[in-house]
Design a protein around this motif. Structure first.
Motif, short mmCIF file in Angstrom:
data_model
loop_
_atom_site.label_atom_id
_atom_site.label_comp_id
_atom_site.label_asym_id
_atom_site.label_seq_id
_atom_site.Cartn_x
_atom_site.Cartn_y
_atom_site.Cartn_z
N PHE A 57 0.82 -1.19 0.00
CA PHE A 57 0.00 0.00 0.00
C PHE A 57 0.86 1.25 0.00
N ASN A 61 0.93 3.87 -3.07
CA ASN A 61 0.50 5.24 -2.82
C ASN A 61 1.61 6.24 -3.14
N TYR A 249 -6.71 4.47 -8.02
CA TYR A 249 -7.80 4.89 -7.14
C TYR A 249 -9.16 4.63 -7.76
N LEU A 301 -0.10 5.43 11.28
CA LEU A 301 -0.27 4.22 12.08
C LEU A 301 -0.05 4.52 13.56
N ALA A 306 -3.17 14.58 11.56
CA ALA A 306 -2.80 15.11 10.24
C ALA A 306 -2.12 16.46 10.36
N GLN A 307 -2.58 17.27 11.33
CA GLN A 307 -1.98 18.59 11.49
C GLN A 307 -0.52 18.47 11.91
N VAL B 66 -10.51 16.59 8.84
CA VAL B 66 -10.47 16.81 10.28
C VAL B 66 -10.37 18.33 10.52
N ASN B 67 -10.71 18.74 11.73
CA ASN B 67 -10.70 20.17 12.08
C ASN B 67 -11.71 20.96 11.26
N LYS B 90 -12.22 6.37 17.76
CA LYS B 90 -11.03 7.10 17.33
C LYS B 90 -11.35 7.83 16.04
N GLY B 93 -7.94 11.36 9.78
CA GLY B 93 -8.40 12.01 8.56
C GLY B 93 -7.43 13.04 8.05
N THR B 94 -7.72 13.55 6.87
CA THR B 94 -6.83 14.49 6.22
C THR B 94 -7.22 15.92 6.58
N THR B 95 -6.28 16.84 6.43
CA THR B 95 -6.56 18.24 6.72
C THR B 95 -7.18 18.94 5.53
N VAL B 104 -7.63 7.59 1.25
CA VAL B 104 -7.41 6.17 0.97
C VAL B 104 -6.35 5.62 1.93
N SER B 105 -5.30 6.40 2.15
CA SER B 105 -4.24 5.97 3.08
C SER B 105 -4.80 5.69 4.46
N TYR B 106 -5.73 6.54 4.89
CA TYR B 106 -6.27 6.37 6.23
C TYR B 106 -7.14 5.13 6.35
N THR B 109 -4.66 2.66 7.09
CA THR B 109 -4.20 2.82 8.47
C THR B 109 -5.16 2.14 9.43
#
Lengths: 335, 360
Positions: A57, A61, A249, A301, A306-307, B66-67, B90, B93-95, B104-106, B109
């Motif tokens: 993955f 990606n 995708y 993980l 994200a921030q 997120v946020n 939990k 997510g992406t910003t 997709v990555s998440y 995860t």
């Protein structure tokens, strides 16, 4: 540029010193070592990292960035840049989706997308070489232009129903291993790129142009032709990446790969390719690409938000611009 | 050097050749047939409505962004529901709301972290499919909320309200305010936004009804759910169409930016604005008369229902097939509709008479 003398404005392959070498400490080697260390730590301590699915993955990606980083490394080494790559990816995907909706044969579509990439690259190339405009400005313009055309071509549609065997190529794995199927063409491409940049006269002229276009020209390098071929190749690789993106995708939208250009440039700079041109290695750039990709995967993980991930990436990139310069300062004798 | 240039061309050609040799020729029509003959990739196994709720479940929420104030509320609702059941919550997510590769990555995860279920609001209906299917085949239950994926890529979709209800009711709301006459415009989110496009479709259909004969939709503008861009688009609409009488903005970011623009302009009170907004965002504009009424579902309840649905799926009470029903804690009973859709209910209209009762 004071140190342009070590970048050998040569035409044919006399046994000249490779431009990016400086002493024993090389930034690209540092990045490679960092990648190895990160992989080691991740395999041993991060839950859910070291299994075939996750690794495949991660690689899958990262492939779009990894593919475009190859010609981008050469472009930056030649003193130019192409910020329209993300939009070319998007445009290629949008055209692919639109033509597929019209019922065209998928192989014919892929050929058309490839040609489209050549045209996108050629437009950038001609604006830079014929009109002498700075590539940073030109490609900021074409970045908006290509994305706009993509939006006109596909509108708000999202095309997802591509043939399953093609989708399998885009997102499948080599027989349950950790390698995505699409890594094979990338490996071929990467090997060829390494040979071209680091073992041919053309590669040496790329560095010569980046170190000093004027000196290179006087030494017999056809500067404009070198730049033109690099822009065109970048366009082609970007549009093929656009095809891969859509298949990977399973989604063609005009907004595919928005912001990808920044990831590519970031990875290339992190890999020690000098923004001013004239030095850098593909090995460093590839290590940079996978270092950023792995870091992102691992931080997710490990539940890093994200921030915070954005902050970490930003710090890393700042360090990457500083790092090679500091390294050179520390080892002045080996310049 | 010419030889070397052809090397580069060859290199690029290599990628093309390999990608093409991967399979034979195919066109859309030839694969459409194949697709229609393939069985629908959904629900296997049977549901046991009286199965006890499993303990120790973890539900991972993956919002579009997120946020984002809206998803903060919905996901907090999910957290509340899960906590009341003694399960774990939990959120990842992406910003950015247009980073499909990141989303997709998440999914990957969450799969690696072995959550019991994923509640996701999809940025793109198709892009998440491959990884969500992988997650489902690994035994993870998948619920979409707010924005759906293709139906084969999840077990259930928790819909905020039916698209039809939302689309038609926004037009009705504005129609009443305008006495069913005048030019109107729509200020949407991204041009690709699944929800907004579905709602706009029903708005256009509603406008075909005879009572709207004197109302004309002149333009659909896109503010990309970005405050500044939505602000500028509003400004542009009013410059382009001086006779504009009303704007519908079916996005919380858009309606707020539009209200902000109208509030500070000569059009305040003259150009009417409605759409989907949150009471906290819109309170001051309703109180000062810029906006008369707007509507929304309660995003907190949406998140709660997504969480209850995820738990019911993970406990085996439902599989996502049409007709199954389950109890969503204090929210009561819900029945699954066609294609695994669970609808929260009709939207709430907020105006000066009731807005003070809501805090989200």
């Amino acid at each position: 540029m004071a140190d342009s003398t070590d970048t050998a404005p040569a035409t044919a392959g006399a046994g000249l010193r490779r431009p990016a070498l400086f002493g024993t400490l090389r930034w690209d080697a540092v990045v490679g070592a960092l990648l190895v260390v990160l992989l080691g730590i991740s395999f041993s301590t991060v839950d859910g990292f070291g299994n075939a699915l996750n690794i495949s993955f991660l690689i899958g990606n990262t492939l779009p960035v990894a593919a475009i980083a190859l010609p981008m490394t050469m472009l930056v080494a030649s003193g130019e840049i192409d910020l329209s790559v993300g939009s070319t990816v998007g445009l290629s995907g949008a055209v692919m989706g639109a033509l597929w909706n019209h019922g065209m044969n998928i192989n014919a579509i892929i050929v058309i997308c490839a040609l489209l990439g050549l045209v996108c690259g050629l437009i950038n190339a001609l604006l830079v070489t014929k009109l002498g405009l700075p590539s940073l400005a030109v490609t900021i313009g074409t970045m908006a232009l290509y994305r706009g055309v993509a939006q006109i071509v596909l509108g708000s549609n999202s095309v997802t129903d591509f043939p399953q065997n093609y989708l399998d190529f885009g997102s499948g794995r080599l027989g349950g291993s950790f390698l995505p199927t699409a890594v094979l063409p990338w490996l071929v491409l990467a090997a060829l790129a390494v040979v071209v940049l680091h073992a041919t006269g053309f590669g040496r002229s790329v560095f010569a142009v980046g170190a000093s276009a004027e000196a290179a020209w006087f030494a017999g390098v056809r500067v404009k032709r070198v730049k033109l071929s690099l822009f065109v190749t970048t366009g082609l690789v970007s549009s093929l990446t656009g095809v891969f993106w859509v298949l990977h995708y399973a989604s063609a939208t005009y907004s595919n790969a928005t912001g990808l250009e920044l990831s590519v440039v970031a990875a290339v700079l992190l890999g020690g390719v000098d923004f001013d041109g004239g030095r850098g290695t593909l090995g460093g750039a590839i290590a940079g690409v996978f270092l950023l990709g792995t870091l992102q995967n691992v931080m997710s993980l490990a539940d890093v938000s994200a921030q915070s991930q954005t902050v970490v990436t930003g710090v890393l990139l700042t360090v990457s611009v500083l790092g090679p310069r500091v390294a050179r300062q520390l080892l002045p004798s080996t310049r | 050097m010419r030889k070397a240039t052809s090397f580069a061309a060859l290199a690029a050609g290599g990628l093309l050749a390999v990608s093409m040799s991967a399979c034979g020729g195919a066109t859309k029509s030839s694969t459409d047939k194949a697709a229609s003959s393939a069985p629908a990739a959904t629900q296997s196994g049977s549901a046991d409505p009286s199965a006890p709720i499993k303990k120790g479940l973890t539900v991972g929420f993956l919002p579009k962004q997120v946020n984002n104030p809206y998803f903060n509320i919905s996901d907090a609702g999910g957290n509340t529901a899960l906590t009341s059941l003694g399960e774990s919550y939990k959120e990842v997510g992406t910003t950015s709301a247009t980073d499909t590769a990141g989303q997709v990555s998440y999914v990957n995860t969450l799969m690696q972290q072995h959550v019991s279920a994923i509640a996701v609001s999809a940025q793109d209906p198709g892009a998440l499919c491959t990884s969500l299917k992988q997650a489902m085949s690994a035994g993870i239950k998948v619920v979409t909320y707010d924005s759906d994926t293709d139906p084969g890529c999840r077990q259930a979709f928790v819909s905020q309200a039916s698209s039809e209800d939302l689309g038609r009711s926004e037009v009705d709301l504005l129609g009443k305010e305008l006495n069913y006459t005048g030019q109107i415009a729509i200020l949407s989110a991204a041009q690709t936004a699944t929800n907004q496009n579905a709602w706009i479709g029903f708005m256009q259909d509603e406008l075909k009804k005879p009572q709207f004969a004197n109302m004309k939709l002149v333009k659909i503008a896109y503010g990309n759910d970005d405050a500044q861009m939505s602000f500028q688009q509003t400004q542009g609409l009013l410059q382009q169409y001086p006779d504009l009488k009303g704007i519908i903005s079916p996005t919380t970011v858009g309606i707020k930016a539009a209200a902000q623009y109208l509030d500070g302009s000569q059009y305040k009170g003259k150009v009417l604005l409605t759409g989907l907004g949150t009471p906290n965002d819109m309170r001051s504009y309703v109180q000062d008369g810029t906006v008369k009424a707007f509507e929304l579902w309660d995003p907190g309840k949406l998140g709660q229902l997504a969480a209850y649905t995820a738990v019911a799926l993970a406990s085996g009470q439902i599989t996502g097939a049409q007709g199954q029903s389950f109890t969503a804690g204090p929210m009561g009973n819900f029945t699954i509709g066609a294609q695994g859709v669970i609808t929260l209910g009709a939207p709430t209209v907020f105006d000066s008479s009731n807005i003070s009762q809501f805090n989200f």
